[in-house]
Design an enzyme around this catalytic site. Sequence first.
Site, PDB file in Angstrom:
ATOM      1  N   SER A 322      23.035  43.520   7.973  1.00  0.00           N
ATOM      2  CA  SER A 322      21.938  44.311   8.509  1.00  0.00           C
ATOM      3  C   SER A 322      22.296  45.787   8.702  1.00  0.00           C
ATOM      4  O   SER A 322      22.605  46.464   7.719  1.00  0.00           O
ATOM      5  CB  SER A 322      21.498  43.647   9.815  1.00  0.00           C
ATOM      6  OG  SER A 322      20.326  44.208  10.278  1.00  0.00           O
ATOM      7  N   ASP A 333      25.690  55.176  -1.669  1.00  0.00           N
ATOM      8  CA  ASP A 333      24.785  55.792  -2.627  1.00  0.00           C
ATOM      9  C   ASP A 333      24.857  57.317  -2.570  1.00  0.00           C
ATOM     10  O   ASP A 333      24.672  57.983  -3.572  1.00  0.00           O
ATOM     11  CB  ASP A 333      23.341  55.328  -2.375  1.00  0.00           C
ATOM     12  CG  ASP A 333      23.100  53.921  -2.917  1.00  0.00           C
ATOM     13  OD1 ASP A 333      24.095  53.299  -3.362  1.00  0.00           O
ATOM     14  OD2 ASP A 333      21.955  53.445  -2.878  1.00  0.00           O
ATOM     15  N   LYS A 347      21.901  40.646   4.588  1.00  0.00           N
ATOM     16  CA  LYS A 347      20.752  40.445   5.462  1.00  0.00           C
ATOM     17  C   LYS A 347      20.033  41.767   5.572  1.00  0.00           C
ATOM     18  O   LYS A 347      20.304  42.560   6.459  1.00  0.00           O
ATOM     19  CB  LYS A 347      21.169  39.946   6.837  1.00  0.00           C
ATOM     20  CG  LYS A 347      19.972  39.499   7.651  1.00  0.00           C
ATOM     21  CD  LYS A 347      20.153  39.740   9.132  1.00  0.00           C
ATOM     22  CE  LYS A 347      18.802  39.668   9.817  1.00  0.00           C
ATOM     23  NZ  LYS A 347      18.279  40.961  10.189  1.00  0.00           N
TER      24      LYS A 347
END
Lengths: 457, 421
Positions: A322, A333, A347
């Site tokens: 999460s 990224d 998740k």
Amino acid sequence: MRKIRKYWFLGSLAIIMAVLLCRYLPFTVEAQTETPLWPGAEAGAQALKGPALTLLTPTTDAKLRVFAQALALVEEQYAEPKPVKDLVYGAIQGVVSTLDPHSSFMNPEDFRELQIETKGKFSGIGIEITMKDRILTVVSPIEGTPAYQAGLMAGDQIVKINGQTTKNMSLTEAVKMIRGPKNSKVTLTINREGFTQPRDFSIVREIIPIRSIKARILDGGIGYIRLSTFQDQTDSDLRAMLKKMQQRLSPFKGLVLDLRNDPGGLLDQAVRVADEFLSSGLIVYTEGRNPQQSMRFYARAGHKLESASVPLVVLINEGSASASEIVAGALKDQKRAVIMGTKSFGKGSVQTIIPLEDGSALRLTTALYYTPSGQVINEKGIIPDILVEEKQPPPGKTLQNLRDEAMAKHMKKEGLTDKPWDRPITTAELDQDLPLKRAVEVLRTWPPKKLAQQPKG
Amino acid sequence: MENGKLKNQQQPGVFRRGRVWKVVAIFLILAAALYWQPLYSAGPVQGYDSLRLLTEALYEISQKFVYQKSEDEMMDGALRGMMNSLDPDSSFLSPLEYKDLRDGKKGQVAEAGVELIFKDHLLTVASALDNGPAYRTGLRQGDHILKVNGHLVRNLTGQEAARRFQGPPNTAIKLQVIRNGVVKPLDFTVTLEPLTGSSVNSQMVGDSLGYIRIGYFNDATHRDLASAIKALQRQPTPLRGVVLDLRNNARGTLEQGVRSASVWLGDKQIISTKGRIPETTQAYQGKVQDLAWKSPVPVVVLIDPGTARAAEVMAAALKDQAGAVLLGEKSLGLCGLNRLMPLPDGSALIMTVAQCYTVQGHKIQGKGLEPDIPGKKLTAPVATSKDTPKPPSPDQDPWVIQAVEILKSGKPPKLAHKGDS
């Protein structure tokens, strides 16, 4: 005179009967299925607010009628009377369990509990407790808290709470009993190795902030920060720690952000934590069926970063979930950090807590997270730039054995983060933790060559 | 004037009638108040409130849940959830499941040999049939079933789950199980088998005591029990007592329990049920021709958390009507009458409409039977693997030994009971 009495009497009788009939009539109608159930009944319709009914389809309406009939059957014929509210809670629980594993229903009591937990503060005494071999055991007293000052120690067994035996008590029950209003007193009966008989500790409750950050440093200007969860003050704690490191380590040549086994927590905290390391750009976005659930989160441009351009390695493993994955995904990224370790949990769904009108609440999966490059996190996880497996268990030992050992060490205050943050991690300690060791190596030979060769994901 | 006259003439009558009316009316009001009282307090108004809560929840889900969800599935979930919240024997059958039940699926001749209940939202083994497939692979009472064939078990009812444990012989079912005290889930593969053999076994322990084991109840149990008792009575040495083992036995209907108790008790009262539908409140009595004992013998009944339903009926009746001593651990507390109620959309409810009460008036449902004498704590550690140790033979079983000691001490069971408590 008599006439008046008579009419008065008949009149009042009629009123009473009318009242009773009014109460009773809608109910019989309900049990007979012919009429649409609650929209039809005036009393019900009046109480209904908003679009709830109008937007339900005819199928649902028919099904709701069946449900109402079943509810009436249970109310009338179940072996003993049951509160309607409990039946409906059971039903909502049933609906929710047809959804996904992250959606759930909380009755008003559960919901209140949850609000206490995520606030990161509670009136308690400052201990983490666990069930060890079915005995309620102190994992660790948090430094500076009443429990710590009263002399509770890791490994202490809690035999009684306020005189009540903890045998057959669940962990939640125990936590509930230990918690209480500020400045009130709780008495724990403690059994400890070396005690000839259990001893009472009376401790005054205080508001205990839960700290989600622990830190250490390494020689050569490298910092190590471990996040164990994402809570209310995680970002400010992180900022404060980065500031301290900035001062203590000059120059600040690298940082390991350890998100291993961090199950996540609050979304806004994930964004704020990522924001601590990013000067601009997208951090994460969400998309759901409902356009309202589509959100994009950006780093605040131009705010002062404590870590500026300090080389950063993020450690993840299959226990990072999460919020941890959002941070790792954004930093990966945006090429702000090198991600090391093993693939994360996966998740990546947004749960929205939707309070219902009676104080209960739904926790619903309403959207999925996407990393800035458009990668869905749910079920896919974050793939590390550099794969480092945790120490393989030696033959004859399972991973569980290793974890138990780690726990035992922690209980003896030998864990990495059980020592003061500004005490440098030793080589011996580093040898115990392969991914951390590799992370430090990468920081010491920055920039990483291996990463440059990797194809863009 | 005429009118007035008429009135005057009738006045006394009206007055008298008024009095009667008053009495009748007060009576009516009281009756009505009493009759409607439950409705009044827990009825329409609150009912609407609660239904509104369900619609509110459904609306939020239909609007906000990340995936589109079938409404049929959600509503079946609602019914299942409501029934699950009542007790382990109440459940819901979707139209398809109810149809299967009516058609009686073909080839469902084999089973895993487990009784399952829903407990704390977990599918739990209430009892594993002696030497049944599940028992042999190591499944035990109290185990929680997490996954069936890799699928997470969520919101199943006991009955529905039970059907997943039936099928053609030799079907293999993979189970993932959580066991109390064991950190990691255990994996089992159970191969379905037809249920064979008698539900009753008996033998002598020592030379003058009998041991009878009822592993589960079916329609033949009372006959098998009667023959076992007759066989014990034919022993050369007169029988001084019997140990009746009802542990790990959660299978059997109330009627089957009554019939078997009747083998022991003849036409004495066995159990009674109370419900809110008038005809569900009744007392069950045995039949005099069922009685198998020529003369009563002292009996110790073994119970544990796997003792439920028919076994609880029998244990309670033997305690109250034959002075039996209950030894062991508290029983499960599952004893009621269930009724199937079809709904207009083809689905059906299975609902507990009445609960059992012992002859002494103790409610069994949800409470269980307390042992008169607690069984000795078993020191064996929790089995952490599926190689669950085999149960000891009766003469080495600690509780049987304990029961034998009580019977041998010659104290009338009632005294033993008093002495203990």
